[in-house]
Scaffold this motif. Structure first.
Motif, PDB file in Angstrom:
ATOM      1  N   LEU A   1       0.831  -1.205   0.000  1.00 48.48           N
ATOM      2  CA  LEU A   1       0.000   0.000   0.000  1.00 48.48           C
ATOM      3  C   LEU A   1       0.868   1.258   0.000  1.00 48.48           C
ATOM      4  CD1 LEU A   1      -2.665  -1.206   2.586  1.00 48.48           C
ATOM      5  CD2 LEU A   1      -3.124  -0.669   0.189  1.00 48.48           C
ATOM      6  N   ALA A   2       1.960   1.222   0.765  1.00 48.57           N
ATOM      7  CA  ALA A   2       2.852   2.380   0.813  1.00 48.57           C
ATOM      8  C   ALA A   2       3.487   2.621  -0.559  1.00 48.57           C
ATOM      9  CB  ALA A   2       3.928   2.175   1.873  1.00 48.57           C
ATOM     10  N   LEU A   3       3.881   1.559  -1.242  1.00 44.83           N
ATOM     11  CA  LEU A   3       4.436   1.705  -2.588  1.00 44.83           C
ATOM     12  C   LEU A   3       3.383   2.243  -3.556  1.00 44.83           C
ATOM     13  CD1 LEU A   3       6.587  -1.551  -2.822  1.00 44.83           C
ATOM     14  CD2 LEU A   3       7.428   0.795  -2.714  1.00 44.83           C
ATOM     15  N   THR A   4       2.129   1.881  -3.331  1.00 43.47           N
ATOM     16  CA  THR A   4       1.045   2.385  -4.173  1.00 43.47           C
ATOM     17  C   THR A   4       0.931   3.898  -4.078  1.00 43.47           C
ATOM     18  OG1 THR A   4      -0.175   0.308  -3.952  1.00 43.47           O
ATOM     19  CG2 THR A   4      -1.451   2.245  -4.595  1.00 43.47           C
ATOM     20  N   ALA A   5       1.267   4.466  -2.912  1.00 42.88           N
ATOM     21  CA  ALA A   5       1.187   5.918  -2.723  1.00 42.88           C
ATOM     22  C   ALA A   5       2.158   6.666  -3.632  1.00 42.88           C
ATOM     23  CB  ALA A   5       1.467   6.270  -1.261  1.00 42.88           C
ATOM     24  N   LEU A   6       3.112   5.952  -4.221  1.00 44.54           N
ATOM     25  CA  LEU A   6       4.020   6.602  -5.162  1.00 44.54           C
ATOM     26  C   LEU A   6       3.299   7.019  -6.451  1.00 44.54           C
ATOM     27  CD1 LEU A   6       7.190   4.335  -4.791  1.00 44.54           C
ATOM     28  CD2 LEU A   6       6.818   6.618  -3.828  1.00 44.54           C
ATOM     29  N   LEU A   7       2.146   6.417  -6.711  1.00 47.30           N
ATOM     30  CA  LEU A   7       1.381   6.806  -7.901  1.00 47.30           C
ATOM     31  C   LEU A   7       0.880   8.247  -7.806  1.00 47.30           C
ATOM     32  CD1 LEU A   7       0.013   6.196 -10.596  1.00 47.30           C
ATOM     33  CD2 LEU A   7      -1.868   5.130  -9.320  1.00 47.30           C
ATOM     34  N   PRO A   8       0.134   8.641  -6.753  1.00 42.83           N
ATOM     35  CA  PRO A   8      -0.257  10.055  -6.650  1.00 42.83           C
ATOM     36  C   PRO A   8       0.948  10.974  -6.480  1.00 42.83           C
ATOM     37  CG  PRO A   8      -0.859   8.858  -4.650  1.00 42.83           C
ATOM     38  CD  PRO A   8      -0.489   7.832  -5.683  1.00 42.83           C
ATOM     39  N   PHE A   9       2.010  10.484  -5.843  1.00 41.35           N
ATOM     40  CA  PHE A   9       3.225  11.294  -5.698  1.00 41.35           C
ATOM     41  C   PHE A   9       3.813  11.631  -7.065  1.00 41.35           C
ATOM     42  CE2 PHE A   9       7.943  11.375  -4.688  1.00 41.35           C
ATOM     43  CZ  PHE A   9       7.915  12.644  -4.121  1.00 41.35           C
ATOM     44  N   THR A  10       3.795  10.655  -7.966  1.00 39.37           N
ATOM     45  CA  THR A  10       4.299  10.885  -9.321  1.00 39.37           C
ATOM     46  C   THR A  10       3.467  11.934 -10.046  1.00 39.37           C
ATOM     47  OG1 THR A  10       5.121   8.610  -9.460  1.00 39.37           O
ATOM     48  CG2 THR A  10       4.810   9.787 -11.537  1.00 39.37           C
ATOM     49  N   VAL A  11       2.152  11.853  -9.885  1.00 40.07           N
ATOM     50  CA  VAL A  11       1.279  12.866 -10.489  1.00 40.07           C
ATOM     51  C   VAL A  11       1.604  14.240  -9.900  1.00 40.07           C
ATOM     52  CG1 VAL A  11      -1.111  13.598 -10.851  1.00 40.07           C
ATOM     53  CG2 VAL A  11      -0.549  11.173 -10.884  1.00 40.07           C
ATOM     54  N   GLY A  12       1.842  14.282  -8.591  1.00 36.24           N
ATOM     55  CA  GLY A  12       2.209  15.538  -7.948  1.00 36.24           C
ATOM     56  C   GLY A  12       3.523  16.088  -8.479  1.00 36.24           C
ATOM     57  N   LEU A  13       4.503  15.215  -8.714  1.00 35.95           N
ATOM     58  CA  LEU A  13       5.783  15.654  -9.262  1.00 35.95           C
ATOM     59  C   LEU A  13       5.608  16.220 -10.672  1.00 35.95           C
ATOM     60  CD1 LEU A  13       8.223  12.815  -8.117  1.00 35.95           C
ATOM     61  CD2 LEU A  13       8.176  15.178  -7.304  1.00 35.95           C
ATOM     62  N   LEU A  14       4.763  15.584 -11.457  1.00 34.14           N
ATOM     63  CA  LEU A  14       4.495  16.097 -12.808  1.00 34.14           C
ATOM     64  C   LEU A  14       3.858  17.478 -12.735  1.00 34.14           C
ATOM     65  CD1 LEU A  14       3.189  12.847 -14.548  1.00 34.14           C
ATOM     66  CD2 LEU A  14       5.392  13.985 -14.909  1.00 34.14           C
ATOM     67  N   TRP A  15       2.980  17.673 -11.755  1.00 34.20           N
ATOM     68  CA  TRP A  15       2.368  18.994 -11.599  1.00 34.20           C
ATOM     69  C   TRP A  15       3.434  20.026 -11.204  1.00 34.20           C
ATOM     70  CZ3 TRP A  15       2.148  22.701  -7.890  1.00 34.20           C
ATOM     71  CH2 TRP A  15       1.272  23.762  -8.143  1.00 34.20           C
ATOM     72  N   VAL A  16       4.354  19.655 -10.338  1.00 35.55           N
ATOM     73  CA  VAL A  16       5.427  20.574  -9.939  1.00 35.55           C
ATOM     74  C   VAL A  16       6.272  20.955 -11.155  1.00 35.55           C
ATOM     75  CG1 VAL A  16       7.561  20.795  -8.594  1.00 35.55           C
ATOM     76  CG2 VAL A  16       5.528  19.776  -7.549  1.00 35.55           C
ATOM     77  N   ALA A  17       6.570  19.971 -12.011  1.00 34.40           N
ATOM     78  CA  ALA A  17       7.340  20.257 -13.221  1.00 34.40           C
ATOM     79  C   ALA A  17       6.595  21.261 -14.102  1.00 34.40           C
ATOM     80  CB  ALA A  17       7.603  18.964 -13.996  1.00 34.40           C
ATOM     81  N   TRP A  18       5.271  21.065 -14.237  1.00 33.68           N
ATOM     82  CA  TRP A  18       4.485  22.021 -15.017  1.00 33.68           C
ATOM     83  C   TRP A  18       4.518  23.401 -14.363  1.00 33.68           C
ATOM     84  CZ3 TRP A  18       0.418  24.958 -13.298  1.00 33.68           C
ATOM     85  CH2 TRP A  18      -0.189  25.768 -14.259  1.00 33.68           C
ATOM     86  N   ALA A  19       4.361  23.473 -13.050  1.00 29.59           N
ATOM     87  CA  ALA A  19       4.323  24.759 -12.350  1.00 29.59           C
ATOM     88  C   ALA A  19       5.649  25.503 -12.508  1.00 29.59           C
ATOM     89  CB  ALA A  19       4.001  24.552 -10.870  1.00 29.59           C
ATOM     90  N   MET A  20       6.760  24.779 -12.471  1.00 30.90           N
ATOM     91  CA  MET A  20       8.059  25.426 -12.669  1.00 30.90           C
ATOM     92  C   MET A  20       8.175  25.956 -14.100  1.00 30.90           C
ATOM     93  SD  MET A  20       9.805  25.548  -9.872  1.00 30.90           S
ATOM     94  CE  MET A  20      11.416  25.979 -10.553  1.00 30.90           C
ATOM     95  N   TRP A  21       7.693  25.160 -15.054  1.00 28.21           N
ATOM     96  CA  TRP A  21       7.713  25.618 -16.455  1.00 28.21           C
ATOM     97  C   TRP A  21       6.842  26.864 -16.608  1.00 28.21           C
ATOM     98  CZ3 TRP A  21       3.429  25.978 -19.678  1.00 28.21           C
ATOM     99  CH2 TRP A  21       3.708  26.328 -21.004  1.00 28.21           C
ATOM    100  N   ALA A  22       5.647  26.837 -16.004  1.00 25.35           N
ATOM    101  CA  ALA A  22       4.727  27.969 -16.112  1.00 25.35           C
ATOM    102  C   ALA A  22       5.324  29.224 -15.492  1.00 25.35           C
ATOM    103  CB  ALA A  22       3.394  27.627 -15.432  1.00 25.35           C
ATOM    104  N   GLN A  23       6.083  29.034 -14.413  1.00 27.10           N
ATOM    105  CA  GLN A  23       6.707  30.180 -13.737  1.00 27.10           C
ATOM    106  C   GLN A  23       7.655  30.919 -14.671  1.00 27.10           C
ATOM    107  OE1 GLN A  23       5.569  30.589 -10.694  1.00 27.10           O
ATOM    108  NE2 GLN A  23       6.982  31.824  -9.508  1.00 27.10           N
ATOM    109  N   HIS A  24       8.304  30.173 -15.562  1.00 29.05           N
ATOM    110  CA  HIS A  24       9.224  30.800 -16.517  1.00 29.05           C
ATOM    111  C   HIS A  24       8.498  31.246 -17.789  1.00 29.05           C
ATOM    112  CE1 HIS A  24      13.067  30.068 -14.454  1.00 29.05           C
ATOM    113  NE2 HIS A  24      12.481  28.975 -13.986  1.00 29.05           N
ATOM    114  N   HIS A  25       7.487  30.491 -18.188  1.00 23.63           N
ATOM    115  CA  HIS A  25       6.762  30.828 -19.412  1.00 23.63           C
ATOM    116  C   HIS A  25       5.867  32.046 -19.216  1.00 23.63           C
ATOM    117  CE1 HIS A  25       5.314  29.926 -23.420  1.00 23.63           C
ATOM    118  NE2 HIS A  25       4.065  30.054 -23.000  1.00 23.63           N
ATOM    119  N   TRP A  26       5.266  32.142 -18.028  1.00 21.72           N
ATOM    120  CA  TRP A  26       4.420  33.289 -17.692  1.00 21.72           C
ATOM    121  C   TRP A  26       4.973  33.918 -16.410  1.00 21.72           C
ATOM    122  CZ3 TRP A  26       1.320  28.701 -18.816  1.00 21.72           C
ATOM    123  CH2 TRP A  26       0.734  28.735 -20.089  1.00 21.72           C
ATOM    124  N   PRO A  27       6.047  34.675 -16.501  1.00 19.73           N
ATOM    125  CA  PRO A  27       6.678  35.241 -15.292  1.00 19.73           C
ATOM    126  C   PRO A  27       5.689  36.120 -14.514  1.00 19.73           C
ATOM    127  CG  PRO A  27       8.076  35.542 -17.234  1.00 19.73           C
ATOM    128  CD  PRO A  27       6.741  35.099 -17.740  1.00 19.73           C
TER     129      PRO A  27
END
Length: 291
Positions: A99-125
């Motif tokens: 079950l704990a390893l399963t929690a890595l699935l939403p964590f991965t989605v969260g990491l992808l969102w962070v990557a998008w947010a960092m990109w957006a920070q530079h694309h739309w300063p």
């Protein structure tokens, strides 16, 4: 030879259980809702004053809070299936690890969102009167987003496992989720006396349009270090796994005690560092919100 065979069987069981729990979690309605809400924040241009910085509440709530409820239910169901089998097919600790390893699935989605947010920070300063500002560079921004958007997505489901193990009654997880949200609201930096200690929470903002006299939308940058806060959240996630494993008496080994103790000490140290390092005091954006 016997020890090796037992370890191999445990490893095989863990892999099979993890794959099964991943499939169940990936199709859970609450997880699907959380993913859809998170994806919705990436469509179109984000909020101009912060370039979407405050959209972190969406993955935190959609993947974290809803994930808490979903994982608690999944943990409870897994325990029920084990009891119905008569003879437990695998030890509880193995099931908990899956079950704990399963929690890595939403964590991965969260990491992808962070990557998008960092990109957006530079694309739309953000504008000069926006947030973040001043000493908050890319490292500061990444750490804050990592804590708010990714570790929340991991910590919620892990807490759900703990709730599912120790408080398996129906309705308990939603109550815990509501209480967690209520307490987190208090520690968002709205109340000045709590700003320095707000980092004890698994989710908190690092500034925003808190406002000053005569300008309700003036941006503030709050004190502390988001880098150490993110490290603190990592320790809390580790402690949640230890607490969930501890429910199985056979898992209470000296090694688990040592890991739990080390994580607890690390959590205290990193929390204190998050409070007393980084930005020394609340900073006010020198430009008014209407500039």
């Amino acid at each position: 030879m016997t020890t090796t065979a037992t370890t191999a069987r445990t490893g095989s069981a863990l892999g099979q259980l993890t794959a099964m729990e991943l499939r169940r979690y990936a199709t859970h309605p609450l997880f699907i809702i959380g993913v859809l809400l998170t994806v919705a924040t990436t469509v179109g241009r984000p909020d101009q004053p912060s370039s979407g910085f405050f959209n972190a509440i969406v993955p935190a709530a959609g993947l974290g809070i809803l994930g808490l409820v979903a994982m608690a239910a999944q943990t409870r169901k897994a325990a029920t299936l084990n009891r119905a089998a008569g003879v437990t097919p695998v030890p509880e600790r193995v099931q908990t690890a899956a079950l704990a390893l399963t929690a890595l699935l939403p964590f991965t989605v969260g990491l992808l969102w962070v990557a998008w947010a960092m990109w957006a920070q530079h694309h739309w300063p953000v504008p000069d009167n926006g947030f973040p500002f001043g000493p908050a560079g890319d490292g500061w921004t990444f750490a804050a987003l990592l804590g708010e958007g990714a570790f929340s997505a991991l910590g919620g489901p892990l807490l759900g496992i703990v709730v599912g193990r120790y408080l398996p009654q129906r309705g308990t997880a939603p109550i815990v989720a509501v209480l967690l949200v209520a307490v987190a609201i208090v520690f968002q930096g709205i109340f000045e006396p709590l700003r320095s200690v707000r980092v004890i929470m698994p989710f908190t903002y690092w500034g925003g349009p808190i406002g000053v006299e005569g300008d309700d939308m003036r941006m503030l940058l709050l004190s502390g270090s988001p880098g150490w806060w993110a490290a603190y959240l990592g320790c809390l996630c580790g402690l949640a796994v230890v607490a969930a494993l501890w429910h199985d008496p056979s898992a209470r080994t000296p090694a688990l005690r040592l890991v739990g103790g080390a994580l607890f000490v690390a959590a205290v140290v990193t929390c204190l560092l998050a409070m007393f390092t980084g930005v020394e005091h609340t900073l006010v954006n020198p430009l008014p919100s209407g500039a």
